[in-house]
Scaffold this active site. Structure first.
Site, PDB file in Angstrom:
ATOM      1  N   SER A 168     -12.069 -11.431  -5.586  1.00  0.00           N
ATOM      2  CA  SER A 168     -12.368 -11.500  -4.156  1.00  0.00           C
ATOM      3  C   SER A 168     -13.847 -11.761  -3.934  1.00  0.00           C
ATOM      4  O   SER A 168     -14.697 -11.165  -4.593  1.00  0.00           O
ATOM      5  CB  SER A 168     -11.976 -10.187  -3.474  1.00  0.00           C
ATOM      6  OG  SER A 168     -12.096 -10.324  -2.076  1.00  0.00           O
ATOM      7  N   PRO A 214     -11.167   0.250  -3.106  1.00  0.00           N
ATOM      8  CA  PRO A 214     -12.401  -0.397  -3.559  1.00  0.00           C
ATOM      9  C   PRO A 214     -13.623   0.473  -3.275  1.00  0.00           C
ATOM     10  O   PRO A 214     -13.615   1.313  -2.375  1.00  0.00           O
ATOM     11  CB  PRO A 214     -12.462  -1.685  -2.722  1.00  0.00           C
ATOM     12  CG  PRO A 214     -11.128  -1.781  -2.041  1.00  0.00           C
ATOM     13  CD  PRO A 214     -10.624  -0.390  -1.908  1.00  0.00           C
ATOM     14  N   LEU A 227     -20.993 -28.654  -2.688  1.00  0.00           N
ATOM     15  CA  LEU A 227     -19.835 -27.963  -3.254  1.00  0.00           C
ATOM     16  C   LEU A 227     -19.696 -26.601  -2.587  1.00  0.00           C
ATOM     17  O   LEU A 227     -20.701 -25.916  -2.348  1.00  0.00           O
ATOM     18  CB  LEU A 227     -20.015 -27.758  -4.768  1.00  0.00           C
ATOM     19  CG  LEU A 227     -20.060 -29.023  -5.633  1.00  0.00           C
ATOM     20  CD1 LEU A 227     -20.553 -28.683  -7.035  1.00  0.00           C
ATOM     21  CD2 LEU A 227     -18.703 -29.704  -5.692  1.00  0.00           C
ATOM     22  N   SER A 257     -26.304 -27.234  -2.280  1.00  0.00           N
ATOM     23  CA  SER A 257     -27.184 -28.407  -2.415  1.00  0.00           C
ATOM     24  C   SER A 257     -26.456 -29.581  -3.072  1.00  0.00           C
ATOM     25  O   SER A 257     -26.861 -30.728  -2.937  1.00  0.00           O
ATOM     26  CB  SER A 257     -28.429 -28.042  -3.234  1.00  0.00           C
ATOM     27  OG  SER A 257     -28.093 -27.882  -4.609  1.00  0.00           O
ATOM     28  N   HIS A 310      -7.532   1.647   1.092  1.00  0.00           N
ATOM     29  CA  HIS A 310      -7.348   0.235   1.414  1.00  0.00           C
ATOM     30  C   HIS A 310      -6.289  -0.063   2.483  1.00  0.00           C
ATOM     31  O   HIS A 310      -6.288  -1.146   3.068  1.00  0.00           O
ATOM     32  CB  HIS A 310      -6.969  -0.478   0.108  1.00  0.00           C
ATOM     33  CG  HIS A 310      -7.342  -1.919   0.054  1.00  0.00           C
ATOM     34  ND1 HIS A 310      -7.443  -2.710   1.167  1.00  0.00           N
ATOM     35  CD2 HIS A 310      -7.648  -2.710  -1.000  1.00  0.00           C
ATOM     36  CE1 HIS A 310      -7.778  -3.940   0.786  1.00  0.00           C
ATOM     37  NE2 HIS A 310      -7.916  -3.956  -0.519  1.00  0.00           N
ATOM     38  N   SER A 319      -8.275 -13.439  -2.669  1.00  0.00           N
ATOM     39  CA  SER A 319      -7.812 -13.003  -1.370  1.00  0.00           C
ATOM     40  C   SER A 319      -8.292 -13.939  -0.270  1.00  0.00           C
ATOM     41  O   SER A 319      -9.461 -14.308  -0.228  1.00  0.00           O
ATOM     42  CB  SER A 319      -8.332 -11.593  -1.129  1.00  0.00           C
ATOM     43  OG  SER A 319      -7.670 -11.039  -0.064  1.00  0.00           O
ATOM     44  N   LYS A 336     -25.870 -19.010  -3.802  1.00  0.00           N
ATOM     45  CA  LYS A 336     -24.986 -19.966  -3.115  1.00  0.00           C
ATOM     46  C   LYS A 336     -25.713 -21.248  -2.696  1.00  0.00           C
ATOM     47  O   LYS A 336     -25.080 -22.268  -2.431  1.00  0.00           O
ATOM     48  CB  LYS A 336     -24.323 -19.303  -1.917  1.00  0.00           C
ATOM     49  CG  LYS A 336     -25.249 -18.805  -0.833  1.00  0.00           C
ATOM     50  CD  LYS A 336     -24.455 -18.070   0.237  1.00  0.00           C
ATOM     51  CE  LYS A 336     -25.378 -17.434   1.267  1.00  0.00           C
ATOM     52  NZ  LYS A 336     -24.621 -16.608   2.227  1.00  0.00           N
ATOM     53  N   TYR A 350       0.798  -1.225   0.000  1.00  0.00           N
ATOM     54  CA  TYR A 350       0.000   0.000   0.000  1.00  0.00           C
ATOM     55  C   TYR A 350       0.832   1.278   0.000  1.00  0.00           C
ATOM     56  O   TYR A 350       0.779   2.057  -0.937  1.00  0.00           O
ATOM     57  CB  TYR A 350      -0.968  -0.007   1.196  1.00  0.00           C
ATOM     58  CG  TYR A 350      -1.888  -1.189   1.147  1.00  0.00           C
ATOM     59  CD1 TYR A 350      -2.828  -1.316   0.128  1.00  0.00           C
ATOM     60  CD2 TYR A 350      -1.801  -2.214   2.086  1.00  0.00           C
ATOM     61  CE1 TYR A 350      -3.660  -2.417   0.050  1.00  0.00           C
ATOM     62  CE2 TYR A 350      -2.631  -3.323   2.010  1.00  0.00           C
ATOM     63  CZ  TYR A 350      -3.559  -3.418   0.993  1.00  0.00           C
ATOM     64  OH  TYR A 350      -4.377  -4.508   0.903  1.00  0.00           O
TER      65      TYR A 350
END
Length: 625
Positions: A553, A119, A426, A423, A342, A453, A418, A106
């Site tokens: 990410s 971000p 995975l 289901s 960040h 990340s 998700k 950074y």
């Protein structure tokens, strides 16, 4: 050095759960002391995994050459000497990596923080379309942030855990009352929250003009939303003249240029006091002009661009101070979100704060606050010399080039969320990452170095390591998926292996056993020891491995929002996603200056790939699933 890193945010790889809400004095420090130190993996283990990670990325000839260099690194004793240096450092420090990481990833990063590092978060559109609505919402948002701040101040913030293990909470204590300060070769970060007299004001910026707004009464109680609303109305009324120089645009510039302009700016006493007020403030609220109208299809993408850069010098980019850690953005048309610097933190603490604030804004005000006389918010004045005016003009030009170069596409994948991969037993994150590998392979006919990340917050002062999503298993799957001779069941088996391999690498990364930060540590140890950089770090394979064409990410949130960030290499993509139960929010970015990349095209391939994977699973024999 390692410019790619400045973008990537840490993520929890499963839902982070609160443990306790009890108030315990000194709880934060007591909790921190119980956390383990970040380990240094065995040298042989890291080098073996490095060679394995290179297999899908480099030619056999390059791999063999690198293998020789790695053997020399081990047999010459150079590797062992650097490893021992790292082990000594680990014994002397709270976290052997964290300070190096802050500096390298950074503070020494010289490209603008705007687009290249900071971000943004796109929040759901609010249903106001006028000044009253904008200021009411902004007031409630400010009240919500102050409510969250009280949990930080009183140390009642729930300690999060991951897989039953408590996480480091330090980043929560770094995001308020903090700011980045430009330097000629290296920046610094200041945090005023632990000062003898912590700040009691926020910065509000409207129409390019900055105001200091006290948000606490003299007895230490915070202003209510009603009081804040009245103060915001005063700010609005005093900032209507439009001939003010957009001083905030200076913060969008290349860090070396900004450092030079900064020193020039604060030579003037009035300017210095105004800048210090912004730096010390708890956070910043940007009251933006409405965005230009666009179709519904393009709306979220346009908002994402507004969050990342403000839309250019003619729109809202001057309505920012990009060095400020937290900037909440509320526009007159109901678009809103946040941009954050960040250096102090990854995405999850920011999103936890946002989740709290968004819920807070939905609460009705049961009792209206009685009106009391409050002092006029202080306007922060700037004396603009011809030299400063020239710096602003140059910054405008550079920013507008950057704004035109950013290609961003935000889209909602509605076919499943998700719940579908769950289901099928995975991991949703691993499933999405394997889909990204296939989408990229379909576009370019090859695998690429991919950064995802991983949070190191299981360790004291932990930041991130890299999950390398491009693996031997992911390459076998994408090649198999494109092979018309393979049966569906074979493809599903390869998919499962790829997903499981990604899940295994993730577990390895969050427990401090991944390779990227260890390799970085060995390289930085060589620099610190003033010895020549070992050949393995000067090698073509290392350059390829560190050139992240996909920088990704997962930043999950309860709020139906999405985080976004720019690519980390000129010919790459920045891809962030928030998997909800029944849909997935994606943000894909690229640079227009690269003829080979296109954010909308990548989004299209990704969407089709996810649909194909669902079809593949549904068409495989049920007994095997």
């Amino acid at each position: 050095m390692l410019a790619f890193i400045a973008k990537n945010m840490g993520k929890p790889v499963c839902c982070v759960k609160p443990v306790s809400l009890m108030k315990l004095p000194g709880r934060y420090l007591a909790h921190q002391k119980t956390l383990p130190h970040l380990p240094i993996p065995p040298l042989q283990q890291t080098l073996d995994k490095y060679m394995l990670a290179l297999k899908p990325l480099v030619s056999q000839e390059e791999w063999s050459h690198t293998n020789q260099l790695v053997e020399e690194f081990q047999t010459s004793g150079v590797g062992e000497r650097l490893q021992k240096g790292l082990e000594r450092r680990a014994k002397k420090t709270e976290n052997w990596l964290s300070d190096w990481w802050l500096q390298t990833a950074y503070l020494e990063y010289r490209l603008p923080v705007t687009v290249h590092s900071s971000p943004g978060v796109v929040l759901p559109k609010q249903d106001f379309e006028d000044r009253q609505g904008q200021l009411r919402f902004a007031a409630k948002l400010i009240e919500g942030v102050l409510d969250f701040k009280s949990m930080i101040d009183n140390e009642t913030l729930p300690v999060e855990n991951l897989g039953g293990k408590p996480l480091c909470m330090n980043q929560y204590y770094q995001i308020l009352s903090s700011c980045r300060i430009p330097g000629p070769k290296r920046d610094s970060v200041v945090n005023y929250s632990q000062a003898k007299k912590p700040p009691t004001h926020i910065t509000v910026v409207h129409n390019f003009q900055f105001f200091e707004l006290d948000v606490y009464h003299s007895d230490g109680t915070p202003l209510t939303a009603d009081h804040i609303f009245n103060q915001l109305e005063k700010i609005w009324g005093t900032s209507l003249q439009t001939n003010k120089e957009p001083i905030g645009i200076l913060t969008t510039n290349h860090r070396n240029s900004w450092a030079k302009a900064y020193n020039n700016l604060i030579r003037d006493k009035t300017n210095k006091e105004s800048v210090r007020s912004i730096q010390k403030s708890i956070f910043t609220v940007c009251l933006d002009a409405p965005m230009p109208r666009v179709s519904d299809d393009h709306y979220k993408s346009r908002v994402a661009a507004q969050m990342l850069h403000g839309g250019g010098s003619r729109l809202n980019s001057g309505n920012r101070w990009f060095d400020k850690t937290l900037q909440f953005i509320v526009a007159e048309d109901g678009s809103c979100g946040l941009v954050y610097e960040h250096a102090p933190a990854e995405g999850p603490p920011i999103v936890a704060l946002l989740d709290h604030v968004v819920e807070y804004t939905k609460k009705p005000d049961l009792v209206r606050s009685p009106m009391i006389p409050l002092p006029m918010p202080k306007k922060l004045r700037f004396n603009i010399t011809p030299e400063i005016k020239n710096d602003i003009e140059k910054a405008k030009q550079n920013l507008n080039i950057m704004v035109h170069d950013l290609d961003i596409k935000v889209f909602v994948f509605n076919a499943f969320g998700k719940n579908f991969p769950k289901s099928q037993k995975l991991s949703p994150d691993a499933f999405i990452q394997v889909a990204l590998q296939l989408a990229y392979y379909r576009m370019y006919g090859r695998a690429c170095s991919t950064y995802e990340s991983a949070s190191l917050r299981m360790f004291r002062l932990g930041r991130t390591d890299t999950i390398r999503s491009a693996s031997v298993h992911s390459l076998e799957f994408v090649q198999g998926m494109e092979d018309s001779g393979k049966k569906n069941q074979e493809k599903v088996d390869l998919l499962r292996k790829a997903v499981q391999a990604h899940r295994a690498y993730t577990d390895m990364a969050i427990t401090g056993k991944a390779i990227d930060r260890h390799l970085l540590g060995l390289k930085l140890q060589a620099i610190e020891d003033l010895v020549s950089i070992p050949e393995i770090f000067m090698d073509t394979s290392y350059a390829i491995a560190m050139h992240f064409n996909l920088s990704t990410s997962q930043v999950p949130a309860k709020t139906d929002c999405v985080m976004c960030f720019g690519p980390v290499v000129p010919d790459g993509y920045g891809i962030c996603y928030n998997p909800m139960e029944e849909h997935i929010n994606f943000a894909v970015s690229a640079f227009n200056s690269c003829a080979d990349t296109n954010a909308a095209r990548m989004a299209h391939y990704l969407e089709n790939t996810l649909l194909d994977l669902k079809q593949l699973i549904h068409h495989a024999p049920k007994s095997k699933l």
